[in-house]
Design an enzyme around this catalytic site. Structure first.
Site, short mmCIF file in Angstrom:
data_model
loop_
_atom_site.label_atom_id
_atom_site.label_comp_id
_atom_site.label_asym_id
_atom_site.label_seq_id
_atom_site.Cartn_x
_atom_site.Cartn_y
_atom_site.Cartn_z
N ASN A 234 15.78 -8.27 -27.51
CA ASN A 234 15.99 -9.53 -28.23
C ASN A 234 16.80 -10.45 -27.32
O ASN A 234 18.00 -10.27 -27.17
CB ASN A 234 16.74 -9.26 -29.55
CG ASN A 234 17.06 -10.56 -30.30
OD1 ASN A 234 16.59 -11.64 -29.91
ND2 ASN A 234 17.84 -10.46 -31.36
N LYS B 174 17.56 -13.40 -27.83
CA LYS B 174 18.34 -14.41 -28.58
C LYS B 174 18.11 -15.78 -27.92
O LYS B 174 17.01 -16.04 -27.47
CB LYS B 174 19.81 -13.99 -28.65
CG LYS B 174 19.97 -12.58 -29.21
CD LYS B 174 21.36 -12.21 -29.59
CE LYS B 174 21.37 -10.78 -30.15
NZ LYS B 174 22.67 -10.37 -30.65
N HIS C 292 17.56 -11.08 -39.07
CA HIS C 292 18.65 -10.76 -38.13
C HIS C 292 19.97 -11.27 -38.73
O HIS C 292 20.03 -12.34 -39.32
CB HIS C 292 18.39 -11.41 -36.77
CG HIS C 292 19.28 -10.85 -35.70
ND1 HIS C 292 20.61 -11.22 -35.59
CD2 HIS C 292 19.07 -9.93 -34.74
CE1 HIS C 292 21.15 -10.55 -34.60
NE2 HIS C 292 20.24 -9.74 -34.06
N GLU D 92 22.46 -12.59 -37.45
CA GLU D 92 22.91 -13.90 -36.96
C GLU D 92 22.27 -15.01 -37.78
O GLU D 92 22.90 -16.03 -38.06
CB GLU D 92 22.60 -14.03 -35.46
CG GLU D 92 23.58 -13.20 -34.63
CD GLU D 92 23.07 -12.77 -33.27
OE1 GLU D 92 22.04 -13.27 -32.80
OE2 GLU D 92 23.72 -11.88 -32.67
N GLU E 294 21.27 -2.64 -37.69
CA GLU E 294 22.19 -3.33 -36.79
C GLU E 294 23.51 -3.60 -37.52
O GLU E 294 23.63 -4.63 -38.20
CB GLU E 294 21.59 -4.65 -36.32
CG GLU E 294 20.33 -4.51 -35.50
CD GLU E 294 20.16 -5.65 -34.49
OE1 GLU E 294 19.88 -5.34 -33.34
OE2 GLU E 294 20.36 -6.82 -34.86
N GLY F 185 27.10 -7.38 -30.12
CA GLY F 185 27.76 -8.21 -29.11
C GLY F 185 29.24 -7.93 -28.94
O GLY F 185 29.95 -8.72 -28.32
N SER G 257 25.24 -3.36 -29.30
CA SER G 257 25.92 -2.89 -28.09
C SER G 257 25.26 -1.67 -27.46
O SER G 257 25.96 -0.82 -26.88
CB SER G 257 27.41 -2.63 -28.37
OG SER G 257 28.05 -3.83 -28.76
P1 13P Z 1 23.76 -6.66 -28.55
O1 13P Z 1 22.91 -5.59 -27.93
O2 13P Z 1 24.09 -7.78 -27.61
O3 13P Z 1 24.96 -6.09 -29.24
O4 13P Z 1 22.86 -7.35 -29.70
C1 13P Z 1 22.22 -6.56 -30.63
C2 13P Z 1 21.29 -7.41 -31.42
O5 13P Z 1 21.71 -8.20 -32.22
C3 13P Z 1 19.86 -7.26 -31.17
O6 13P Z 1 19.11 -7.92 -32.13
#
Ligand code: 13P
Length: 256
Positions: A13, A15, A99, A101, A171, A177, A217
């Site tokens: 991903n 992002k 997601h 976010e 997640e 992150g 992570s």
């Molecule tokens: P990270 O791997 O940067 O923690 O992000 C995970 C994520 O949100 C994947 O969709």
């Protein structure tokens, strides 16, 4: 992971990172690796603007291209939005829905996530449904109930036949992150709960065919231990997916 019943998936991903022009070299550097990756499928989820370039670059490469969002309606006056039909028409195969976010920053509700998931399925896209609890819920020991509710709400109206096309990603928000990865046991406990919930609704056969990924992570250092758990069928990778070598190193852990 349990390869007897389901696919091991490594989904990147990106992002809101990189530019469309970066897709070509990135995907080219996965070509040989992906061709030899017998035990896992690779997916690259890029921003809308990158999709045409990514799809072009992925022709003849064993990497499926995914979007990071979609709208729940088929068409209409939704300025700035993109429908699943538009994505499917481009050649997109997967779409991330729900997601954390987007839930946090765009106020996406479980009802909207459900609509998006149904829209994706109706257009032949495979939704990657994200679920996961915030830190305060984990600290209260209520994460299993929290995820069960998210899952049931998101899958409302999905029948057993369609479930085969759904990928689920656990997640935990506190792990995204942050560098604070869930332990393999924590990831597996929630994965197991997701599968139990699916089993209670769809039966054992349907439930065991669903790939349940872990995200938050994931890195080349921790991937192998995570993927060794029975209900962790791969990963949804954020930060570590922006570098092709680190993505390949994570895929290595799933490809053993
Ligand atoms: P990270 O791997 O940067 O923690 O992000 C995970 C994520 O949100 C994947 O969709």
């Amino acid at each position: 992971m349990n390869r007897r019943y389901r696919k091991t998936l490594i989904a990147a991903n990106w992002k809101m990172n990189r530019l469309p022009g970066d897709c070509r070299d990135f995907i080219a550097s996965l070509r040989e690796y992906a061709a030899g990756a017998r035990w896992c499928d690779m997916i690259l989820c890029v921003p809308y603007t990158h999709l045409p370039a990514a799809i072009k670059a992925a022709k003849g490469v064993k990497v499926a291209i995914g979007a990071q969002n979609c709208h729940g309606e088929a068409a209409g006056a939704y300025t700035g939005e993109v429908s699943c039909r538009m994505l499917a028409d481009l050649g997109v195969k997967y779409v991330i829905v729900g997601h954390s976010e987007r839930r946090a920053m765009c106020g996406e509700t479980d009802e909207q996530v459900n609509k998006k998931l149904l829209a994706a399925l109706s257009c032949g896209l495979r939704p990657i449904l994200c679920v996961g609890e915030p830190l305060n819920v984990r600290e209260a020991g209520a994460e299993l109930d929290y995820v069960r509710v998210q899952l049931k709400m998101a899958l409302k109206g999905v029948d057993e036949r369609s479930l085969r096309h759904v990928v689920i990603a656990y997640e935990p928000i506190w792990a995204i992150g942050t560098g604070r990865v869930a332990t393999p046991e924590q990831a597996d406990r929630v994965g197991e709960t997701i599968r139990e919930t699916l089993r209670s609704v769809y039966g054992a056969r349907a439930a065991r065919g669903v790939s349940i990924l872990y995200g938050g992570s994931v890195s080349p250092e921790n991937a192998q231990q995570l993927f060794s758990m029975p209900d962790v069928d791969g990963g949804l990778i954020g930060g570590a997916s922006l570098d092709a070598d680190s993505l390949k190193a994570i895929a290595d852990a799933a490809n053993q």
